[in-house]
Design an enzyme around this catalytic site. Structure first.
Site, PDB file in Angstrom:
ATOM      1  N   SER A  13       0.821  -1.202   0.000  1.00 20.80           N
ATOM      2  CA  SER A  13       0.000   0.000   0.000  1.00 20.80           C
ATOM      3  C   SER A  13       0.854   1.251   0.000  1.00 20.80           C
ATOM      4  O   SER A  13       1.986   1.239   0.471  1.00 20.80           O
ATOM      5  CB  SER A  13      -0.904   0.022   1.236  1.00 20.80           C
ATOM      6  OG  SER A  13      -2.121  -0.610   0.957  1.00 20.80           O
TER       7      SER A  13
ATOM      8  N   GLU B   3      -7.291  -3.062  -7.945  1.00 25.21           N
ATOM      9  CA  GLU B   3      -8.039  -3.042  -6.685  1.00 25.21           C
ATOM     10  C   GLU B   3      -7.694  -1.826  -5.829  1.00 25.21           C
ATOM     11  O   GLU B   3      -7.126  -1.973  -4.754  1.00 25.21           O
ATOM     12  CB  GLU B   3      -7.708  -4.302  -5.878  1.00 25.21           C
ATOM     13  CG  GLU B   3      -7.949  -5.588  -6.609  1.00 25.21           C
ATOM     14  CD  GLU B   3      -7.451  -6.812  -5.845  1.00 25.21           C
ATOM     15  OE1 GLU B   3      -7.990  -7.892  -6.072  1.00 25.21           O
ATOM     16  OE2 GLU B   3      -6.521  -6.673  -5.010  1.00 25.21           O
TER      17      GLU B   3
ATOM     18  N   GLY C 182      -8.080   0.901  -3.085  1.00 25.28           N
ATOM     19  CA  GLY C 182      -8.882   1.033  -1.860  1.00 25.28           C
ATOM     20  C   GLY C 182      -8.823   2.466  -1.358  1.00 25.28           C
ATOM     21  O   GLY C 182      -9.724   3.269  -1.596  1.00 25.28           O
TER      22      GLY C 182
ATOM     23  N   ARG D 223      -4.408   2.926  12.711  1.00 25.66           N
ATOM     24  CA  ARG D 223      -3.291   3.006  11.770  1.00 25.66           C
ATOM     25  C   ARG D 223      -2.078   3.788  12.290  1.00 25.66           C
ATOM     26  O   ARG D 223      -0.942   3.349  12.069  1.00 25.66           O
ATOM     27  CB  ARG D 223      -3.757   3.555  10.428  1.00 25.66           C
ATOM     28  CG  ARG D 223      -4.800   2.662   9.761  1.00 25.66           C
ATOM     29  CD  ARG D 223      -5.306   3.225   8.431  1.00 25.66           C
ATOM     30  NE  ARG D 223      -4.338   3.075   7.376  1.00 25.66           N
ATOM     31  CZ  ARG D 223      -3.735   4.082   6.743  1.00 25.66           C
ATOM     32  NH1 ARG D 223      -3.990   5.342   7.087  1.00 25.66           N
ATOM     33  NH2 ARG D 223      -2.860   3.855   5.802  1.00 25.66           N
TER      34      ARG D 223
ATOM     35  N   TYR E  75       1.216   1.324  12.253  1.00 26.09           N
ATOM     36  CA  TYR E  75       2.351   1.466  11.339  1.00 26.09           C
ATOM     37  C   TYR E  75       2.689   2.916  11.030  1.00 26.09           C
ATOM     38  O   TYR E  75       3.164   3.224   9.941  1.00 26.09           O
ATOM     39  CB  TYR E  75       2.171   0.627  10.066  1.00 26.09           C
ATOM     40  CG  TYR E  75       0.820   0.683   9.380  1.00 26.09           C
ATOM     41  CD1 TYR E  75       0.381   1.833   8.734  1.00 26.09           C
ATOM     42  CD2 TYR E  75       0.008  -0.445   9.349  1.00 26.09           C
ATOM     43  CE1 TYR E  75      -0.838   1.866   8.091  1.00 26.09           C
ATOM     44  CE2 TYR E  75      -1.223  -0.425   8.710  1.00 26.09           C
ATOM     45  CZ  TYR E  75      -1.644   0.734   8.079  1.00 26.09           C
ATOM     46  OH  TYR E  75      -2.859   0.756   7.441  1.00 26.09           O
TER      47      TYR E  75
ATOM     48  N   CYS F 286      -5.789   4.028  27.322  1.00 25.47           N
ATOM     49  CA  CYS F 286      -4.672   3.942  28.274  1.00 25.47           C
ATOM     50  C   CYS F 286      -3.415   3.355  27.642  1.00 25.47           C
ATOM     51  O   CYS F 286      -2.901   2.325  28.091  1.00 25.47           O
ATOM     52  CB  CYS F 286      -5.102   3.147  29.493  1.00 25.47           C
ATOM     53  SG  CYS F 286      -6.393   3.998  30.381  1.00 25.47           S
ATOM     54  N   GLU F 287      -2.960   3.973  26.576  1.00 18.24           N
ATOM     55  CA  GLU F 287      -1.722   3.594  25.898  1.00 18.24           C
ATOM     56  C   GLU F 287      -1.095   4.887  25.426  1.00 18.24           C
ATOM     57  O   GLU F 287      -1.780   5.704  24.800  1.00 18.24           O
ATOM     58  CB  GLU F 287      -2.005   2.770  24.628  1.00 18.24           C
ATOM     59  CG  GLU F 287      -2.877   1.566  24.815  1.00 18.24           C
ATOM     60  CD  GLU F 287      -2.085   0.277  24.749  1.00 18.24           C
ATOM     61  OE1 GLU F 287      -0.884   0.348  24.428  1.00 18.24           O
ATOM     62  OE2 GLU F 287      -2.672  -0.770  25.010  1.00 18.24           O
TER      63      GLU F 287
HETATM   64  C1  LIG Z   1      -5.296  -3.609   0.989  1.00 20.95           C
HETATM   65  C2  LIG Z   1      -5.516  -4.262  -0.301  1.00 20.95           C
HETATM   66  C3  LIG Z   1      -5.872  -3.508  -1.425  1.00 20.95           C
HETATM   67  C4  LIG Z   1      -6.064  -2.020  -1.382  1.00 20.95           C
HETATM   68  O1  LIG Z   1      -4.928  -1.348  -1.016  1.00 20.95           O
HETATM   69  P1  LIG Z   1      -4.906   0.260  -1.103  1.00 20.95           P
HETATM   70  O2  LIG Z   1      -3.538   0.617  -0.659  1.00 20.95           O
HETATM   71  O3  LIG Z   1      -5.963   0.728  -0.145  1.00 20.95           O
HETATM   72  O4  LIG Z   1      -5.212   0.622  -2.506  1.00 20.95           O
HETATM   73  C5  LIG Z   1      -6.077  -4.157  -2.624  1.00 20.95           C
HETATM   74  N1  LIG Z   1      -5.918  -5.497  -2.726  1.00 20.95           N
HETATM   75  C6  LIG Z   1      -5.572  -6.266  -1.679  1.00 20.95           C
HETATM   76  C7  LIG Z   1      -5.421  -7.709  -1.859  1.00 20.95           C
HETATM   77  C8  LIG Z   1      -5.349  -5.676  -0.430  1.00 20.95           C
HETATM   78  O5  LIG Z   1      -5.001  -6.435   0.607  1.00 20.95           O
END
Ligand SMILES: *Cc1c(COP(=O)(O)O)cnc(C)c1O
Length: 401
Positions: A230, A311, A313, A354, A358, A385-386
């Site tokens: 990502s 894909e 996200g 998040r 990381y 409490c962290e």
């Molecule tokens: C997390 C993930 C995505 C999307 O990642 P982005 O960085 O949000 O675009 C796409 N495919 C798979 C298999 C993922 O695990």
């Protein structure tokens, strides 16, 4: 008076992702509004912490991806955009994606049921995951998903068994690891050898899985998949990974005389979280780079062009969403180089893990009124409490909170 938010930038028609704030974010009489609704009205109605998604922004980003893929792959074998539901999935979001012609990637029973509840046809849903339960596989096959992304040889056997019991043929995609190490943090890099996902190309595991899939009576090998991580800013990582997976397709064709019909290049396209972040490539630029790799593959091998999927996200959901918190305790600590103000809010790692997980970075602004005073070095922290419960590690926020 309506003022643009500082550093506000809408996605350009080519899908440039320079925006940090949602496209409808404005300051109206000093107050933050999203889609014309003030932050205080939202909190009065729904409480805080509150996730707010700008529908116009999310639709624009999804549409930009769809247009970029259609344009880049129209003269090859076409393509699909799978919205990676883990970025943010609700029934409404799944419905928007369906309306815009996108498919949905799911990686749990809950996500699969959410997409189905939105009326997204099974054929436009993919099921991911490195440890799918039998129940998840059964539900996916019952819903007639477009494909199940198989992550291991053990899972290949499980999907074959479940499909056989159901007297069905399961369309599967093999998730392979290309060895390309990319992405913002080790926990979001997913294609080097020493991590949990996928079938390795370099050890021959991916080729063996292809052989088993082709021989399995209840599986149809419809594609190969690679997701390298990502928040990847460089096109090189994508084109190298694309080359590796296309080479595997050529190898499968040479060995088994089968041209696997689809290639899924995964997600990971970068977005901006703060003004200090680089402006990432646009959807058009990413898509054109991938199309270049596919064109080279077709020319060199003489194989028919594969259909392509991606894909994205966060590059669809990220800048479209904000979280509204209510400020509580404020205190300053003295440091060697001055002081730092700790601004505690009514959420934290419970609504956004998040930063703690990381080191993800964000920006923040005062929503309820114009931040007129000079800025103070601040850290926005949660209520848990962290001490790692940090929302925004370093941000300049107005003195008068
Ligand atoms: C997390 C993930 C995505 C999307 O990642 P982005 O960085 O949000 O675009 C796409 N495919 C798979 C298999 C993922 O695990």
């Amino acid at each position: 008076m309506t003022l643009p938010l500082e550093h506000l930038a809408a996605p350009a028609p080519d899908g440039s992702f320079s925006g940090i704030w949602p496209i409808t974010a404005r300051r109206v009489d000093g107050e933050l509004t999203i889609g014309g609704v003030t932050a205080s009205d939202l909190v009065a109605q729904f409480g805080s912490p509150l996730y707010v998604i700008d529908e116009a922004d999310m639709r624009a980003r999804a549409g930009a991806w769809k247009a970029a893929i259609d344009e880049s792959f129209g003269e090859l074998a076409g393509g699909e955009v799978y919205y990676a539901g883990k970025a943010f999935l609700s029934v409404a979001v799944a419905r928007w994606m369906g309306e815009l012609g996108l498919c949905i990637d799911t990686c749990s029973e809950g996500e699969l049921r959410t997409a189905l509840a939105a009326g997204v046809p099974g054929a436009k849903i993919g099921l991911h995951g490195n440890n799918k339960s039998r129940a998840e596989i059964e539900l996916a096959l019952e819903a007639g998903v477009g494909h199940v992304v198989v992550d291991s040889l053990a899972e290949l056997a499980l999907v074959e068994a479940v499909a056989g019991e159901r007297n069905q043929t399961a369309p599967i995609v093999l998730r392979v690891t290309t060895g390309i190490h990319a992405g913002g943090h080790e926990y979001i890099s997913t294609a080097h050898e020493d991590q949990k996902f996928g079938l390795s190309i370099s050890t021959g595991g991916a080729l063996r899985a292809a052989e088993e899939a082709l021989a399995a009576p209840h599986l149809e090998l419809v594609g190969l998949h690679s997701h390298i991580g990502s928040q990847i800013l460089t096109l090189d990582a994508f084109t190298e990974a694309a080359k590796a997976i296309l080479d595997l397709r050529a190898q499968i064709a040479a060995t088994y005389d089968v041209a696997v019909p689809e290639i899924d290049f995964g997600g990971g396209y970068a977005i901006r979280y703060t003004v200090l972040d680089d402006v990432p490539p646009s959807a058009v630029t990413y898509a054109a780079a991938l199309a270049g790799a596919v064109t080279t593959h077709v020319t060199e091998t003489g194989l028919a062009a594969p259909k392509v999927s991606i894909e994205p996200g966060r590059s669809i959901a990220g800048p479209a969403g904000i979280t509204i918190y209510t400020v509580g305790t404020i205190k300053s600590v003295e440091l060697d180089d001055g002081s730092r103000r700790y601004v505690s809010v009514d959420g934290g790692m419970s609504d956004n893990v998040r930063p703690a997980l990381y080191g993800a970075d964000y920006t923040a602004t005062l929503a309820s009124r114009e931040p007129l005073d000079e800025n103070v070095r601040s850290r926005v922290v949660g209520k848990h409490c962290e001490s790692g419960d940090i929302v925004v590690k370093d941000v300049a926020l107005t003195a008068s909170l």
